[in-house]
Design an enzyme around this catalytic site. Structure first.
Site, short mmCIF file in Angstrom:
data_model
loop_
_atom_site.label_atom_id
_atom_site.label_comp_id
_atom_site.label_asym_id
_atom_site.label_seq_id
_atom_site.Cartn_x
_atom_site.Cartn_y
_atom_site.Cartn_z
N ASN A 123 5.27 1.17 -2.76
CA ASN A 123 4.40 0.18 -3.08
C ASN A 123 5.47 0.38 -4.31
O ASN A 123 5.59 1.64 -5.12
CB ASN A 123 3.48 1.49 -3.43
CG ASN A 123 2.15 1.64 -4.24
OD1 ASN A 123 2.52 0.94 -5.93
ND2 ASN A 123 1.76 2.97 -4.33
N TRP A 124 5.42 -0.39 -5.57
CA TRP A 124 6.24 -0.40 -6.33
C TRP A 124 5.70 -0.38 -7.36
O TRP A 124 6.79 0.31 -9.08
CB TRP A 124 6.64 -1.87 -6.12
CG TRP A 124 7.78 -2.43 -5.25
CD1 TRP A 124 8.27 -1.85 -4.41
CD2 TRP A 124 8.25 -3.87 -5.11
NE1 TRP A 124 9.41 -2.62 -3.75
CE2 TRP A 124 9.61 -4.07 -4.00
CE3 TRP A 124 7.95 -4.71 -5.82
CZ2 TRP A 124 10.18 -4.53 -4.20
CZ3 TRP A 124 8.92 -6.13 -5.62
CH2 TRP A 124 9.88 -6.06 -4.46
N LYS A 125 4.31 0.14 -7.79
CA LYS A 125 4.42 0.56 -8.70
C LYS A 125 4.92 -0.08 -10.57
O LYS A 125 4.46 -1.23 -9.89
CB LYS A 125 4.64 1.96 -9.16
CG LYS A 125 4.26 3.25 -7.93
CD LYS A 125 4.24 4.62 -7.97
CE LYS A 125 3.99 5.18 -6.79
NZ LYS A 125 3.88 6.93 -6.86
N GLU A 152 -3.12 7.59 -8.49
CA GLU A 152 -2.27 7.35 -10.27
C GLU A 152 -3.70 6.75 -10.83
O GLU A 152 -3.43 6.73 -11.53
CB GLU A 152 -0.56 6.42 -10.06
CG GLU A 152 -0.32 7.71 -9.62
CD GLU A 152 1.32 6.37 -8.98
OE1 GLU A 152 1.10 5.40 -9.66
OE2 GLU A 152 1.99 7.58 -8.56
N SER A 185 7.34 11.11 -1.35
CA SER A 185 8.31 11.89 -0.93
C SER A 185 8.92 11.37 0.00
O SER A 185 9.39 11.94 0.29
CB SER A 185 9.03 12.71 -1.50
OG SER A 185 8.48 13.20 -2.51
N HIS A 225 -5.28 4.81 -4.95
CA HIS A 225 -4.17 5.13 -5.60
C HIS A 225 -4.26 6.40 -6.68
O HIS A 225 -4.99 6.77 -7.34
CB HIS A 225 -2.66 4.56 -6.08
CG HIS A 225 -1.66 5.00 -5.55
ND1 HIS A 225 -1.31 5.82 -6.67
CD2 HIS A 225 -1.22 4.96 -4.68
CE1 HIS A 225 0.18 6.66 -5.75
NE2 HIS A 225 0.30 6.13 -5.30
N GLY A 268 5.87 11.34 -5.36
CA GLY A 268 7.32 11.60 -6.96
C GLY A 268 8.02 12.83 -7.04
O GLY A 268 8.40 12.70 -8.15
N GLY A 318 7.38 5.35 -2.27
CA GLY A 318 7.67 4.90 -3.44
C GLY A 318 8.49 4.56 -3.82
O GLY A 318 9.60 3.68 -3.49
N GLY A 319 9.42 5.26 -4.59
CA GLY A 319 10.04 4.99 -5.05
C GLY A 319 11.37 5.02 -3.88
O GLY A 319 11.91 3.97 -4.83
N GLU A 341 -2.29 10.36 0.36
CA GLU A 341 -0.85 10.85 -0.19
C GLU A 341 -0.96 12.39 -0.71
O GLU A 341 -1.80 12.32 -1.58
CB GLU A 341 -0.35 9.95 -1.06
CG GLU A 341 -0.67 8.32 -0.95
CD GLU A 341 0.03 7.56 -0.85
OE1 GLU A 341 1.57 7.03 -1.01
OE2 GLU A 341 -0.10 7.51 -2.47
P1 13P Z 1 7.29 8.60 -3.90
O1 13P Z 1 7.22 8.47 -2.76
O2 13P Z 1 7.43 7.94 -4.81
O3 13P Z 1 6.85 9.88 -3.85
O4 13P Z 1 5.79 7.53 -4.59
C1 13P Z 1 4.47 8.06 -2.85
C2 13P Z 1 3.27 6.86 -3.49
O5 13P Z 1 2.84 6.91 -4.38
C3 13P Z 1 3.45 5.45 -2.57
O6 13P Z 1 1.71 4.93 -3.38
#
Ligand code: 13P
Length: 249
Positions: free
Chosen positions: A11-13, A98, A212, A96, A174, A233-234, A168
């Site tokens: 997930n590149w956001k 967010e 994470s 998600h 994050g 994510g990251g 999640e």
């Molecule tokens: P991180 O891996 O950066 O914690 O993000 C997780 C995420 O929200 C994937 O959708």
């Protein structure tokens, strides 16, 4: 227990332009050439076409990060399932945290989005998870159950196997704070039990962990029989790190 193919999604956001996405795919493909796992990249809307084109013929499938439930209409700024399908997209992240936190995504909207995605031929990756306050108050199971019941209410039991669920925990996204193996196993086991109430197809649903995930912890997380993969994510922004996580699944 049915075999569930491990599933790893990036997930590149709101990261990577189309040009950056192209460079990532070119760097990733040789690194994952031998994988038997399902690999999904979720770029921004504007990079979808580039990732679809570059990853053609590879193990990579492509997902959007959101969609509107209507096929078309007066919804300025939104994108529909048929638009994604025409662009060669295979899946879509829905719910998600967010989007729930910052953009007012509701369970009512998700109850329409999940069946709309399935009807259009997109694989929904439905995200659920509790806040830190809810966990501290012992409400994790209640939150997960409420989200799953509401968001999957419109899904025909026969279509359930086509849904991917991502657990999640919001406090792990994050933050560098990964859930412990026990916390992840417990929550994902609870999600599986909740899905079982909706029918036998629950055994085929892939349930991912997200929050994470890094090359250093991916192996032990995905070695748990309850955890079918990861939503990253990251660490998915770097092709070497993401390839290492794919290899750990
Ligand atoms: P991180 O891996 O950066 O914690 O993000 C997780 C995420 O929200 C994937 O959708």
């Amino acid at each position: 227990m049915p075999d569930r193919t491990p599933y790893v999604a990036a997930n590149w956001k709101m990261h990577k332009t189309a040009a950056e996405a192209a460079r990532f795919v070119d760097a990733l493909l040789p690194r994952i050439a031998a994988t038997q796992n399902e690999v999904v990249i979720c770029p921004s809307f504007l990079a979808l076409a580039e990732v679809v084109e570059r990853s053609r013929g590879s193990a990579v499938r492509v997902a959007a990060q959101n969609m509107h439930e209507a096929e078309s209409g007066a919804f300025t700024g939104e994108v529909s399932a048929p638009m994604l399908v025409e662009a060669g997209v295979d899946a879509v992240i829905l719910g998600h945290s967010e989007r729930r936190q910052h953009f007012g995504e509701t369970d009512e909207a998700l109850a329409r989005k999940v069946p709309a995605a399935l009807a259009a031929g997109l694989e929904p990756i439905l995200c659920v998870g509790e806040t830190e306050e809810a966990r501290d108050a012992g409400q994790t199971d209640g939150v997960l159950e409420r989200q799953l019941q509401a968001d999957l209410a419109g899904v025909d039991p026969g279509r359930l196997a086509g849904v991917v669920v991502a657990y999640e925990p919001i406090w792990a996204i994050g933050t560098g704070r990964t859930a412990t193996l026990e916390q992840a196993r417990e929550a994902i086991g609870f999600i599986r039990d909740t899905l079982r109430a909706r029918g036998a197809a629950a055994e085929q649903v892939r349930i991912l962990y997200g929050g994470s995930v890094k090359p250093a912890n991916a192996g032990e997380l995905m070695a748990q029989s309850e955890i079918d993969g990861a939503l990253v994510g990251g660490a998915s922004l770097d092709p070497g790190d993401f390839a290492a996580i794919v290899a750990a699944a």
